[in-house]
Design a protein around this motif. Structure first.
Motif, PDB file in Angstrom:
ATOM      1  N   UNK A  48    -101.582  12.634 -21.752  1.00 21.09           N
ATOM      2  CA  UNK A  48    -102.442  11.585 -22.288  1.00 21.09           C
ATOM      3  C   UNK A  48    -103.566  11.185 -21.362  1.00 21.09           C
ATOM      4  N   UNK A  49    -103.846  11.994 -20.369  1.00 17.51           N
ATOM      5  CA  UNK A  49    -104.900  11.650 -19.419  1.00 17.51           C
ATOM      6  C   UNK A  49    -106.276  11.568 -20.035  1.00 17.51           C
ATOM      7  N   UNK A  50    -106.454  12.180 -21.209  1.00 16.00           N
ATOM      8  CA  UNK A  50    -107.758  12.087 -21.878  1.00 16.00           C
ATOM      9  C   UNK A  50    -108.107  10.636 -22.223  1.00 16.00           C
ATOM     10  N   UNK A  51    -107.096   9.750 -22.234  1.00 18.35           N
ATOM     11  CA  UNK A  51    -107.351   8.343 -22.519  1.00 18.35           C
ATOM     12  C   UNK A  51    -108.097   7.645 -21.384  1.00 18.35           C
ATOM     13  N   UNK A  52    -108.250   8.330 -20.260  1.00 16.88           N
ATOM     14  CA  UNK A  52    -109.119   7.798 -19.221  1.00 16.88           C
ATOM     15  C   UNK A  52    -110.524   7.575 -19.729  1.00 16.88           C
ATOM     16  N   UNK A  53    -110.944   8.374 -20.705  1.00 18.95           N
ATOM     17  CA  UNK A  53    -112.270   8.182 -21.310  1.00 18.95           C
ATOM     18  C   UNK A  53    -112.356   6.825 -21.986  1.00 18.95           C
ATOM     19  N   UNK A  54    -111.273   6.399 -22.651  1.00 17.14           N
ATOM     20  CA  UNK A  54    -111.268   5.092 -23.299  1.00 17.14           C
ATOM     21  C   UNK A  54    -111.396   3.976 -22.270  1.00 17.14           C
ATOM     22  N   UNK A  55    -110.785   4.168 -21.121  1.00 11.88           N
ATOM     23  CA  UNK A  55    -110.918   3.186 -20.049  1.00 11.88           C
ATOM     24  C   UNK A  55    -112.364   3.115 -19.571  1.00 11.88           C
ATOM     25  N   UNK A  56    -113.015   4.278 -19.447  1.00 11.33           N
ATOM     26  CA  UNK A  56    -114.443   4.301 -19.109  1.00 11.33           C
ATOM     27  C   UNK A  56    -115.257   3.558 -20.170  1.00 11.33           C
ATOM     28  N   UNK A  57    -114.947   3.806 -21.451  1.00 14.90           N
ATOM     29  CA  UNK A  57    -115.684   3.147 -22.526  1.00 14.90           C
ATOM     30  C   UNK A  57    -115.553   1.631 -22.428  1.00 14.90           C
ATOM     31  N   UNK A  58    -114.316   1.155 -22.268  1.00 16.51           N
ATOM     32  CA  UNK A  58    -114.097  -0.297 -22.196  1.00 16.51           C
ATOM     33  C   UNK A  58    -114.838  -0.900 -21.004  1.00 16.51           C
ATOM     34  N   UNK A  59    -114.819  -0.199 -19.880  1.00 15.15           N
ATOM     35  CA  UNK A  59    -115.548  -0.673 -18.701  1.00 15.15           C
ATOM     36  C   UNK A  59    -117.044  -0.734 -18.969  1.00 15.15           C
ATOM     37  N   UNK A  60    -117.575   0.291 -19.605  1.00 21.34           N
ATOM     38  CA  UNK A  60    -119.011   0.315 -19.895  1.00 21.34           C
ATOM     39  C   UNK A  60    -119.390  -0.828 -20.827  1.00 21.34           C
TER      40      UNK A  60
END
Length: 404
Positions: A48-60
């Motif tokens: 599930x490491x691809x969910x790191x992208x969602x963390x980037x999105x929320x931060x942005x």
């Protein structure tokens, strides 16, 4: 010149200081965690490491919305030209460098199929539309048996760039009219998040969820939930609900996010696309808000560790470089290749940050104002010439006569 005049001459203007905020080390650490998850996913070591992208999105979404609202509070408006200029200086130099180096290298020594897809995808990356281009090409995100594309990871950069173009304009329009700008922005972002979720659920029935995972409309909620947390009503609500339980809440959110990263498996986890991704993005946004409001909680303290912070500081360039390196070195074939590919990616990212990103972003006076516009135009023209000047290999031919 008197002392007062000298101080006034060197003091930043209101608009220059409006977008500034105290530096928050925990947010750099969150970026480090996000890119680490992506690296482990792409090397086959964290499903599930691809969910790191969602963390980037929320931060942005959080950072950009906070910046815009602070400028509105200080000046009553948003300078869109200044905002987009900062985004260009932040994102384009590293991206253009990676695109040029990778394209020329692959064109010189890569296999024909990889050269063709690289030259075909490049213009769409430049136009910030590569996510829609890949969908039109039916390039499945989780297809491990399909042909590799060196720029397919840039779908998320395209989604963010599209957000950077549209959201500041909406915020400027919403915030006009005086007080309670933050409340109106929060309501708008929350409603738009709900609409985005509905679109994802409605389109999630296809066997391949790539459309809902990489489409801008169905992924907007990840950015918008971060935007909601950045508004003034959100900290007030979190203060009432969390209070002295902020430490427990942040640990619970971090544990939940870690559990999802361990259990989620892309196309084999349909629950992600019927509300799971939304819940994950909401947890990420809430964790960001708690780390900002309560920087002394155990989670925020852990995220502020130097190693994670440094990884977060190079995360943008590391995200740009890691996938082309991984495609060429195939790190999934063993830990030795994994370590080598990650080390090379980190080295290239560090060089990009310290030799290209930071000098242009912070010190290059020519990158601002009219000369900055000319430099931007020159880079865009140069990339366009690159895609057209390099000849693509001829597609393979099939001898129809032998088929009989």
């Amino acid at each position: 010149m008197t002392r007062v005049q000298a101080a006034a001459a060197t003091r930043p203007t209101t608009r220059q200081t409006a977008g500034r905020r105290p530096h928050l080390p925990a947010l750099d650490g969150l970026r480090g965690v996000a890119i680490l998850g992506v690296l482990l996913f792409h090397t086959g070591h964290l499903p599930g490491g691809f969910l790191g992208v969602d963390l980037f999105f929320a931060l942005s979404g959080y950072l950009i919305t906070g910046l815009l609202l602070r400028e509105i509070e200080a000046t009553g408006a948003v300078s869109l030209a200044a905002f987009w200029g900062r985004r260009v200086r932040r994102l384009l130099p590293a991206l253009a460098t990676m695109l040029t180096v990778v394209t020329v290298l692959v064109w010189a020594v890569g296999p024909p199929d990889l050269v063709r897809t690289t030259l075909a995808d490049g213009p769409w990356v430049q136009a910030n539309l590569v996510n829609w281009h890949l969908l039109a090409e039916s390039a499945a995100y989780w297809d491990r048996f399909g042909p590799d594309r060196l720029f397919e990871h840039l779908w998320s950069i395209a989604v963010e760039e599209q957000f950077y173009l549209v959201w500041p304009v909406l915020v400027l329009v919403i915030a006009r009219g005086g007080r309670r700008a933050g409340r109106r922005v929060a309501v708008t972002a929350a409603v738009a998040s709900a609409v985005s979720l509905v679109l994802m659920v409605a389109l999630a029935g296809a066997p391949d969820p790539t459309r809902v995972y990489t489409g801008t409309d169905t992924r907007a909620f990840s950015l918008l939930l971060g935007a909601v947390v950045a508004t003034r009503p959100a900290p007030a609500a979190s203060a009432r609900t969390a209070g002295r339980w902020a430490g427990v809440a942040s640990v619970s959110l971090a544990a939940g996010i870690g559990a999802v990263w361990s259990l989620a498996d892309g196309v084999n986890s349909p629950w992600l696309f019927t509300g799971g991704l939304f819940a994950h993005s909401l947890a990420a946004a809430l964790l960001i808000g708690l780390c900002v409001r309560e920087p002394r909680t155990p989670v925020a303290t852990l995220l502020a560790r130097r190693s994670l912070r440094w990884l977060g500081l190079i995360s943008y360039s590391l995200y740009l470089w890691h996938w082309p390196v991984f495609v060429l070195l195939s790190p999934q074939r063993g830990w030795i290749r994994t370590v080598a590919a990650c080390a090379l990616s980190i080295g290239l990212a560090a060089l990009s940050k310290y030799l290209i990103e930071d000098p242009i972003r912070f010190r290059a006076t020519w990158a601002r104002g009219r000369s900055g516009v000319l430099a931007f135009a020159a880079v865009m023209v140069g990339l366009a010439l690159l895609w057209s000047a390099l000849p693509a290999p001829a597609p393979p031919t099939v001898d129809i006569g032998r088929l009989g």
